[in-house]
Design a protein around this motif. Structure first.
Motif, PDB file in Angstrom:
ATOM      1  N   ILE A   1       0.828  -1.212   0.000  1.00 18.22           N
ATOM      2  CA  ILE A   1       0.000   0.000   0.000  1.00 18.22           C
ATOM      3  C   ILE A   1       0.862   1.262   0.000  1.00 18.22           C
ATOM      4  O   ILE A   1       0.488   2.285  -0.574  1.00 18.22           O
ATOM      5  CB  ILE A   1      -1.002  -0.002   1.193  1.00 18.22           C
TER       6      ILE A   1
ATOM      7  N   ASP B   1      11.203   0.095   7.775  1.00 18.44           N
ATOM      8  CA  ASP B   1      10.507  -1.184   7.674  1.00 18.44           C
ATOM      9  C   ASP B   1      11.324  -2.187   8.477  1.00 18.44           C
ATOM     10  O   ASP B   1      12.560  -2.133   8.492  1.00 18.44           O
ATOM     11  CB  ASP B   1      10.419  -1.630   6.202  1.00 18.44           C
TER      12      ASP B   1
ATOM     13  N   ARG C   1      14.250  -4.078   2.520  1.00 14.91           N
ATOM     14  CA  ARG C   1      13.092  -3.578   1.777  1.00 14.91           C
ATOM     15  C   ARG C   1      13.020  -2.059   1.865  1.00 14.91           C
ATOM     16  O   ARG C   1      12.710  -1.378   0.882  1.00 14.91           O
ATOM     17  CB  ARG C   1      11.833  -4.222   2.367  1.00 14.91           C
TER      18      ARG C   1
ATOM     19  N   GLU D   1      -2.960   3.492   8.268  1.00 18.89           N
ATOM     20  CA  GLU D   1      -3.834   2.679   7.412  1.00 18.89           C
ATOM     21  C   GLU D   1      -4.949   2.021   8.228  1.00 18.89           C
ATOM     22  O   GLU D   1      -4.846   1.834   9.432  1.00 18.89           O
ATOM     23  CB  GLU D   1      -3.004   1.614   6.677  1.00 18.89           C
ATOM     24  N   LYS D   2      -5.989   1.607   7.523  1.00 14.10           N
ATOM     25  CA  LYS D   2      -7.092   0.890   8.151  1.00 14.10           C
ATOM     26  C   LYS D   2      -6.660  -0.570   8.383  1.00 14.10           C
ATOM     27  O   LYS D   2      -5.772  -1.032   7.685  1.00 14.10           O
ATOM     28  CB  LYS D   2      -8.365   0.976   7.294  1.00 14.10           C
TER      29      LYS D   2
HETATM   30  N1  LIG Z   1      -6.657   1.823   2.363  1.00 11.26           N
HETATM   31  C1  LIG Z   1      -6.667   0.770   1.551  1.00 11.26           C
HETATM   32  O1  LIG Z   1      -7.386   0.731   0.561  1.00 11.26           O
HETATM   33  C2  LIG Z   1      -5.769  -0.393   1.859  1.00 11.26           C
HETATM   34  C3  LIG Z   1      -5.555  -1.375   0.892  1.00 11.26           C
HETATM   35  C4  LIG Z   1      -4.667  -2.424   1.194  1.00 11.26           C
HETATM   36  C5  LIG Z   1      -4.069  -2.496   2.446  1.00 11.26           C
HETATM   37  N2  LIG Z   1      -4.333  -1.544   3.383  1.00 11.26           N
HETATM   38  C6  LIG Z   1      -3.748  -1.595   4.726  1.00 11.26           C
HETATM   39  O2  LIG Z   1      -2.370  -1.213   4.640  1.00 11.26           O
HETATM   40  C7  LIG Z   1      -1.615  -1.901   5.640  1.00 11.26           C
HETATM   41  C8  LIG Z   1      -0.445  -2.604   4.983  1.00 11.26           C
HETATM   42  O3  LIG Z   1      -0.917  -3.496   4.005  1.00 11.26           O
HETATM   43  P1  LIG Z   1       0.048  -3.978   2.800  1.00 11.26           P
HETATM   44  O4  LIG Z   1      -0.816  -4.736   1.869  1.00 11.26           O
HETATM   45  O5  LIG Z   1       0.841  -2.841   2.294  1.00 11.26           O
HETATM   46  O6  LIG Z   1       0.988  -5.012   3.597  1.00 11.26           O
HETATM   47  P2  LIG Z   1       2.421  -5.547   3.172  1.00 11.26           P
HETATM   48  O7  LIG Z   1       2.574  -6.852   3.864  1.00 11.26           O
HETATM   49  O8  LIG Z   1       2.579  -5.495   1.679  1.00 11.26           O
HETATM   50  O9  LIG Z   1       3.439  -4.460   3.784  1.00 11.26           O
HETATM   51  C9  LIG Z   1       3.589  -4.284   5.161  1.00 11.26           C
HETATM   52  C10 LIG Z   1       5.036  -3.867   5.436  1.00 11.26           C
HETATM   53  O10 LIG Z   1       5.160  -3.542   6.817  1.00 11.26           O
HETATM   54  C11 LIG Z   1       6.391  -4.085   7.314  1.00 11.26           C
HETATM   55  N3  LIG Z   1       6.267  -4.234   8.769  1.00 11.26           N
HETATM   56  C12 LIG Z   1       5.612  -5.194   9.466  1.00 11.26           C
HETATM   57  N4  LIG Z   1       5.641  -4.930  10.787  1.00 11.26           N
HETATM   58  C13 LIG Z   1       6.360  -3.780  10.925  1.00 11.26           C
HETATM   59  C14 LIG Z   1       6.737  -3.002  12.050  1.00 11.26           C
HETATM   60  N5  LIG Z   1       6.380  -3.332  13.284  1.00 11.26           N
HETATM   61  N6  LIG Z   1       7.502  -1.903  11.814  1.00 11.26           N
HETATM   62  C15 LIG Z   1       7.869  -1.557  10.558  1.00 11.26           C
HETATM   63  N7  LIG Z   1       7.526  -2.252   9.458  1.00 11.26           N
HETATM   64  C16 LIG Z   1       6.762  -3.343   9.637  1.00 11.26           C
HETATM   65  C17 LIG Z   1       6.560  -5.374   6.555  1.00 11.26           C
HETATM   66  O11 LIG Z   1       7.918  -5.811   6.564  1.00 11.26           O
HETATM   67  C18 LIG Z   1       6.059  -4.985   5.162  1.00 11.26           C
HETATM   68  O12 LIG Z   1       7.102  -4.479   4.346  1.00 11.26           O
HETATM   69  C19 LIG Z   1      -2.602  -2.832   6.359  1.00 11.26           C
HETATM   70  O13 LIG Z   1      -3.065  -2.207   7.524  1.00 11.26           O
HETATM   71  C20 LIG Z   1      -3.730  -2.981   5.351  1.00 11.26           C
HETATM   72  O14 LIG Z   1      -4.980  -3.257   5.963  1.00 11.26           O
HETATM   73  C21 LIG Z   1      -5.152  -0.494   3.098  1.00 11.26           C
END
Ligand SMILES: NC(=O)c1ccc[n+]([C@@H]2O[C@H](COP(=O)([O-])OP(=O)(O)OC[C@H]3O[C@@H](n4cnc5c(N)ncnc54)[C@H](O)[C@@H]3O)[C@@H](O)[C@H]2O)c1
Length: 364
Positions: free
Chosen positions: A16, A39, A44, A99-100
């Motif tokens: 995201i 991250d 990454r 984020e949600k």
């Molecule tokens: N608003 C929207 O439309 C929408 C759409 C998709 C996802 N999201 C939300 O976005 C968030 C992330 O989703 P994503 O699909 O990008 O996930 P993802 O798994 O692709 O990315 C998450 C990242 O966070 C890192 N991470 C994990 N724990 C961490 C921490 N404690 N400190 C720092 N980095 C950390 C991971 O290594 C990873 O790179 C979630 O909350 C999801 O619900 C929102």
């Protein structure tokens, strides 16, 4: 003195962050510069910073906060990490846009809010579909009572997520995602419905896990009575091959609908006057300028609030409403009874968890 060029960092450089937040920030480069990313997967973060020409990258939030002078951190970690990240930023005097879902529980949400300060820093949350011109136009009409009383609502999130989607370890778990499609997917449409219709009063819900190998539900339905008396019908699914995000509101004078998938423009909205309404009046209902729902649209509002030192929308009580409905839905589905909003107080186990152990259910 409020910053003219906000110094912004992104926490969690996954999907995201790349697909939605970076483009939104680039669209606001006159108001915000991305000075750092962090991250847990430090490689990454390094790769992300190199790709997007961001000066600094870190392997954890604490180090980033200690090293950088920041105005805003955009939290894009999996849901289970939101609470601690936001609290840490607020304690360092930094605003957050997270984020949600905001947090995994109401207790966590209230804990975060206790770390805010009058005038900032504030925590706000990503619900981008509130900020397209169609929703803003409808919100203004509802506030002005232009369409009569809200009577009936339909709120469908019919999406499709295959088994491969759940291969990512944090998905489909209570501990890290906090719930199924009610928490992770339908939350967008439900948040918008509540932002338009106001508080809910009672909910009766059913959950099922029919086809995915997950701890949580993969489909949920709910019937909601709003404080206004209007009735709202909700379906949240990740099992629906023809995907659709659909909201419909029947008012005394009009039906207003939007159908899209992950973002709408004005053309996705349909405004149908009741037979007694003069066509000349209805002609002025739709939005004229077209702002699609997007992270870019919400970021404008977040940056404006930051500059003004005032609480942004989707923060405090305004960000909490949907989490409260979700807690009520999980409680109703688990207990088999209608749940009242006023029950969701700290002595209720569903204030503390969306998934209550069977031995504790007798208290719910
Ligand atoms: N608003 C929207 O439309 C929408 C759409 C998709 C996802 N999201 C939300 O976005 C968030 C992330 O989703 P994503 O699909 O990008 O996930 P993802 O798994 O692709 O990315 C998450 C990242 O966070 C890192 N991470 C994990 N724990 C961490 C921490 N404690 N400190 C720092 N980095 C950390 C991971 O290594 C990873 O790179 C979630 O909350 C999801 O619900 C929102």
């Amino acid at each position: 003195m409020p910053p003219t060029l906000a110094r912004v960092a992104i926490l969690g450089t996954g999907n995201i962050a790349e697909v939605c937040h970076l483009p939104a920030l680039l669209a606001h480069r006159e108001q915000a510069e991305v000075v750092a990313v962090a991250d847990l997967d430090a490689d990454r973060a390094v790769a992300f910073a190199a790709t997007w020409d961001i000066p600094a990258s870190y392997g954890d939030l604490a180090t980033m906060l200690a090293a950088e002078r920041l105005d805003l951190v955009i939290v894009c970690t999996p849901p289970g990490a939101h609470r601690d990240a936001v609290v840490r930023c607020l304690d360092a005097g930094v605003w957050t846009w997270c984020e949600k879902p905001p947090t995994l529980t109401l207790a966590d949400y209230d804990q975060v809010a206790a770390h805010e300060r009058e005038g900032g820093p504030y925590a706000s949350y990503v619900f981008q579909h509130r900020f397209g011109s169609g929703a803003l136009r409808l919100r203004d009409h509802v506030r002005a009572a232009d369409l009569g009383a809200p009577l009936v609502g339909v709120c469908h999130t019919l999406w499709y997520r295959g088994d491969d989607y759940y291969a990512v370890p944090w998905r489909g778990t209570w501990e890290n995602e906090g719930g199924g499609p009610s928490m992770g997917h339908g939350i967008h449409q439900m948040d918008l419905a509540l932002a338009l219709l106001g508080d809910w009063a009672q909910v009766t819900a059913l959950n099922a896990t029919l086809a995915r190998d997950v701890e949580t539900e993969d489909v949920a339905i709910a019937s909601v009575r709003m404080e206004s008396g209007a009735l709202l019908s909700i379906v949240n699914s990740v099992l629906s091959p023809r995907e659709s995000s659909y909201l419909r509101f029947d008012f005394t004078d009009a039906t207003v609908e939007v159908e899209h998938l992950y973002g709408y423009a004005n053309a996705d909205w349909k405004w149908t006057p009741a037979p007694h309404v003069e066509p000349e009046k209805a002609a002025f209902w739709p939005a004229s300028t077209d702002v699609p729902s997007s992270h870019t649209a919400q970021l404008s509002v977040v940056l404006e609030a930051l500059r003004a030192g005032r609480r942004p929308p989707v923060s405090g009580a305004d960000g909490r409403r949907v989490l409260e409905l979700i807690a009520g839905m999980y409680q109703s589905a688990a207990t088999g009874r209608t749940v009242e909003r006023r029950e969701l107080t700290p002595d209720n186990p569903y204030y503390h968890s969306m998934h209550v152990a069977p031995q504790e259910l007798s208290r719910a």
